[in-house]
Motif scaffolding. Structure first.
Motif, PDB file in Angstrom:
ATOM      1  N   MET A 260       0.844  -1.197   0.000  1.00 23.99           N
ATOM      2  CA  MET A 260       0.000   0.000   0.000  1.00 23.99           C
ATOM      3  C   MET A 260       0.883   1.251   0.000  1.00 23.99           C
ATOM      4  O   MET A 260       0.550   2.263  -0.604  1.00 23.99           O
ATOM      5  CB  MET A 260      -0.914  -0.012   1.232  1.00 23.99           C
ATOM      6  N   LEU A 261       2.038   1.176   0.670  1.00 26.09           N
ATOM      7  CA  LEU A 261       2.932   2.332   0.752  1.00 26.09           C
ATOM      8  C   LEU A 261       3.837   2.442  -0.480  1.00 26.09           C
ATOM      9  O   LEU A 261       4.047   3.529  -1.005  1.00 26.09           O
ATOM     10  CB  LEU A 261       3.794   2.244   2.015  1.00 26.09           C
ATOM     11  N   TRP A 262       4.405   1.302  -0.915  1.00 24.65           N
ATOM     12  CA  TRP A 262       5.438   1.360  -1.961  1.00 24.65           C
ATOM     13  C   TRP A 262       5.191   0.409  -3.122  1.00 24.65           C
ATOM     14  O   TRP A 262       6.090   0.170  -3.929  1.00 24.65           O
ATOM     15  CB  TRP A 262       6.809   1.015  -1.350  1.00 24.65           C
ATOM     16  N   GLY A 263       3.967  -0.176  -3.215  1.00 25.41           N
ATOM     17  CA  GLY A 263       3.700  -1.259  -4.171  1.00 25.41           C
ATOM     18  C   GLY A 263       4.122  -0.969  -5.599  1.00 25.41           C
ATOM     19  O   GLY A 263       4.846  -1.753  -6.211  1.00 25.41           O
ATOM     20  N   ASN A 264       3.678   0.187  -6.123  1.00 25.96           N
ATOM     21  CA  ASN A 264       3.954   0.449  -7.532  1.00 25.96           C
ATOM     22  C   ASN A 264       5.438   0.718  -7.791  1.00 25.96           C
ATOM     23  O   ASN A 264       5.978   0.296  -8.813  1.00 25.96           O
ATOM     24  CB  ASN A 264       3.096   1.611  -8.040  1.00 25.96           C
ATOM     25  N   GLN A 265       6.106   1.387  -6.818  1.00 27.02           N
ATOM     26  CA  GLN A 265       7.555   1.607  -6.969  1.00 27.02           C
ATOM     27  C   GLN A 265       8.309   0.284  -6.992  1.00 27.02           C
ATOM     28  O   GLN A 265       9.208   0.085  -7.816  1.00 27.02           O
ATOM     29  CB  GLN A 265       8.118   2.468  -5.826  1.00 27.02           C
ATOM     30  N   ILE A 266       7.926  -0.637  -6.058  1.00 25.13           N
ATOM     31  CA  ILE A 266       8.607  -1.940  -6.009  1.00 25.13           C
ATOM     32  C   ILE A 266       8.364  -2.693  -7.318  1.00 25.13           C
ATOM     33  O   ILE A 266       9.280  -3.270  -7.893  1.00 25.13           O
ATOM     34  CB  ILE A 266       8.125  -2.780  -4.805  1.00 25.13           C
ATOM     35  N   ALA A 267       7.121  -2.639  -7.830  1.00 29.17           N
ATOM     36  CA  ALA A 267       6.791  -3.333  -9.080  1.00 29.17           C
ATOM     37  C   ALA A 267       7.626  -2.771 -10.232  1.00 29.17           C
ATOM     38  O   ALA A 267       8.207  -3.528 -11.016  1.00 29.17           O
ATOM     39  CB  ALA A 267       5.301  -3.198  -9.374  1.00 29.17           C
ATOM     40  N   GLN A 268       7.713  -1.427 -10.313  1.00 31.57           N
ATOM     41  CA  GLN A 268       8.499  -0.794 -11.388  1.00 31.57           C
ATOM     42  C   GLN A 268       9.964  -1.193 -11.300  1.00 31.57           C
ATOM     43  O   GLN A 268      10.610  -1.507 -12.300  1.00 31.57           O
ATOM     44  CB  GLN A 268       8.377   0.736 -11.317  1.00 31.57           C
ATOM     45  N   TRP A 269      10.497  -1.179 -10.070  1.00 35.23           N
ATOM     46  CA  TRP A 269      11.899  -1.541  -9.848  1.00 35.23           C
ATOM     47  C   TRP A 269      12.161  -2.988 -10.271  1.00 35.23           C
ATOM     48  O   TRP A 269      13.148  -3.290 -10.947  1.00 35.23           O
ATOM     49  CB  TRP A 269      12.240  -1.335  -8.367  1.00 35.23           C
ATOM     50  N   ILE A 271      10.312  -4.902 -12.361  1.00 35.90           N
ATOM     51  CA  ILE A 271      10.172  -5.054 -13.813  1.00 35.90           C
ATOM     52  C   ILE A 271      11.425  -4.508 -14.502  1.00 35.90           C
ATOM     53  O   ILE A 271      11.926  -5.087 -15.448  1.00 35.90           O
ATOM     54  CB  ILE A 271       8.883  -4.340 -14.328  1.00 35.90           C
ATOM     55  N   GLY A 272      11.967  -3.404 -13.946  1.00 36.07           N
ATOM     56  CA  GLY A 272      13.199  -2.811 -14.484  1.00 36.07           C
ATOM     57  C   GLY A 272      14.362  -3.794 -14.421  1.00 36.07           C
ATOM     58  O   GLY A 272      15.152  -3.901 -15.365  1.00 36.07           O
ATOM     59  N   LEU A 273      14.442  -4.526 -13.322  1.00 37.54           N
ATOM     60  CA  LEU A 273      15.499  -5.537 -13.170  1.00 37.54           C
ATOM     61  C   LEU A 273      15.357  -6.638 -14.223  1.00 37.54           C
ATOM     62  O   LEU A 273      16.331  -7.053 -14.851  1.00 37.54           O
ATOM     63  CB  LEU A 273      15.402  -6.197 -11.773  1.00 37.54           C
ATOM     64  N   LEU A 274      14.077  -7.073 -14.425  1.00 37.15           N
ATOM     65  CA  LEU A 274      13.836  -8.195 -15.336  1.00 37.15           C
ATOM     66  C   LEU A 274      14.112  -7.817 -16.785  1.00 37.15           C
ATOM     67  O   LEU A 274      14.490  -8.663 -17.593  1.00 37.15           O
ATOM     68  CB  LEU A 274      12.378  -8.690 -15.188  1.00 37.15           C
ATOM     69  N   THR A 275      13.840  -6.545 -17.104  1.00 35.43           N
ATOM     70  CA  THR A 275      13.993  -6.133 -18.512  1.00 35.43           C
ATOM     71  C   THR A 275      15.293  -5.391 -18.739  1.00 35.43           C
ATOM     72  O   THR A 275      15.485  -4.752 -19.754  1.00 35.43           O
ATOM     73  CB  THR A 275      12.812  -5.229 -18.909  1.00 35.43           C
ATOM     74  N   TYR A 276      16.206  -5.476 -17.769  1.00 39.61           N
ATOM     75  CA  TYR A 276      17.484  -4.773 -17.881  1.00 39.61           C
ATOM     76  C   TYR A 276      18.304  -5.323 -19.037  1.00 39.61           C
ATOM     77  O   TYR A 276      18.469  -6.528 -19.196  1.00 39.61           O
ATOM     78  CB  TYR A 276      18.274  -4.919 -16.580  1.00 39.61           C
ATOM     79  N   GLU A 277      18.793  -4.386 -19.863  1.00 40.66           N
ATOM     80  CA  GLU A 277      19.631  -4.819 -20.979  1.00 40.66           C
ATOM     81  C   GLU A 277      20.969  -4.116 -20.899  1.00 40.66           C
ATOM     82  O   GLU A 277      21.046  -2.900 -20.939  1.00 40.66           O
ATOM     83  CB  GLU A 277      18.963  -4.468 -22.315  1.00 40.66           C
ATOM     84  N   PRO A 278      22.051  -4.882 -20.759  1.00 38.81           N
ATOM     85  CA  PRO A 278      23.371  -4.241 -20.690  1.00 38.81           C
ATOM     86  C   PRO A 278      23.714  -3.555 -21.995  1.00 38.81           C
ATOM     87  O   PRO A 278      23.378  -4.069 -23.069  1.00 38.81           O
ATOM     88  CB  PRO A 278      24.323  -5.409 -20.409  1.00 38.81           C
ATOM     89  N   GLN A 279      24.325  -2.380 -21.906  1.00 37.52           N
ATOM     90  CA  GLN A 279      24.652  -1.606 -23.115  1.00 37.52           C
ATOM     91  C   GLN A 279      25.829  -2.247 -23.866  1.00 37.52           C
ATOM     92  O   GLN A 279      26.763  -2.688 -23.257  1.00 37.52           O
ATOM     93  CB  GLN A 279      25.022  -0.169 -22.710  1.00 37.52           C
TER      94      GLN A 279
END
Ligand SMILES: [Zn+2]
Length: 279
Positions: A260-269, A271-279
């Motif tokens: 309730m406090l940080w749900g969407n931030q944690i989800a974004q973080w 998803i960001g980890l899962l879709t991370y692409e090294p340059q």
């Protein structure tokens, strides 16, 4: 709300005002926490929440008004009844201060607005669900019903979750939990000759109500946090108590509160980890 709305995150507002506001919130929180103690003890016994005055659990003496001040009375009495000297459980000041701390944390994270007020009510309901489940291995359906009802003011006064995601959110965790429960039932009956589920119906309905309030992303986060917390604490508790029976509700409550406090931030973080692409 009006003139106070979102004042805590406003850098032009003086710090002493913010501290004063949070102090008042904390005192209000521990007073509500005092009532939550009554609910946690009396609701499973079907006793009236208001009729009988608070009394010592050992000698039955009515508690003096001076000893009813949340947290401070317990500290002042050094955790003992003033009449018979029997120990008073530290659970009382723990529940009171936990509720006060969660209110303060909610306003610090969310600022002063409708979502913060709805979240404070949710925090108190989760404390009741968690402690009652811990005590009785039973999730109270009245309290879960109130969590579900909170989705209505949330839908009207806040706009961070679309209506369709309240519907999907309600089903996103509760449906898999229900399926796991149903599938596990015959297996447990065959192996242990007992009739229970790997995930009880109470936990399933709790996640249905929480999903309507949190929305899809945050309810998935809440379940993940709940499962991780339950796994870690479950192993520790099993080593200490050697008890195999286990309440899932307290850990799901922790997950729901965090989401309730940080749900969407944690989800974004995440998803960001899962879709991370090294340059
Ligand atoms: Zn006593």
């Amino acid at each position: 709300m009006f003139e106070f709305e979102n004042m805590l995150h406003d850098e032009f507002i003086e710090l002493p005002f913010k501290i004063m506001f949070l102090t008042v919130v904390f005192i209000f929180g521990i007073c509500i926490g005092s009532f939550l103690n009554v609910v946690i003890i009396r609701l499973p016994r079907h006793e009236s929440l208001i009729k009988r005055a608070s009394h010592c659990m050992t000698c039955g003496t009515k508690i003096r008004p001076i000893d009813l001040i949340p947290v401070f009375s317990w500290l002042f009495l050094r955790g003992r009844c003033h009449s018979c000297g029997e120990k008073i459980s530290p659970r009382y000041p723990i529940v009171e201060s936990l509720n006060g701390i969660m209110y303060v944390l909610t306003f610090i994270v969310l600022d002063i607005n409708a979502k913060a007020i709805i979240t404070c009510i949710l925090m108190s309901l989760l404390i009741v669900v968690g402690f009652m489940d811990w005590d009785t291995h039973e999730i109270d359906m009245i309290v879960v019903g109130l969590i579900f009802v909170l989705a209505i003011p949330a839908a009207i006064f806040t706009d961070d979750v679309e209506l369709v995601h309240r519907v999907i959110g309600a089903l996103a965790i509760s449906v898999p939990f229900f399926i796991i429960g149903e599938v596990s039932r015959p297996i447990i009956r065959k192996k242990f000759n007992e009739d229970f589920r790997a995930i009880e119906l109470g936990d399933t309905i709790l996640m249905f109500a929480a999903g309507a309030l949190l929305g899809t992303q945050a309810v998935i986060v809440s379940a993940l946090i709940g499962i991780i917390a339950a796994a870690v604490c479950g192993i520790i508790l099993k080593v200490i108590t050697k008890d195999s029976k286990f309440a899932f509700g307290p850990y799901l409550s922790i997950g729901i509160a965090a989401a309730m406090l940080w749900g969407n931030q944690i989800a974004q973080w995440y998803i960001g980890l899962l879709t991370y692409e090294p340059q």
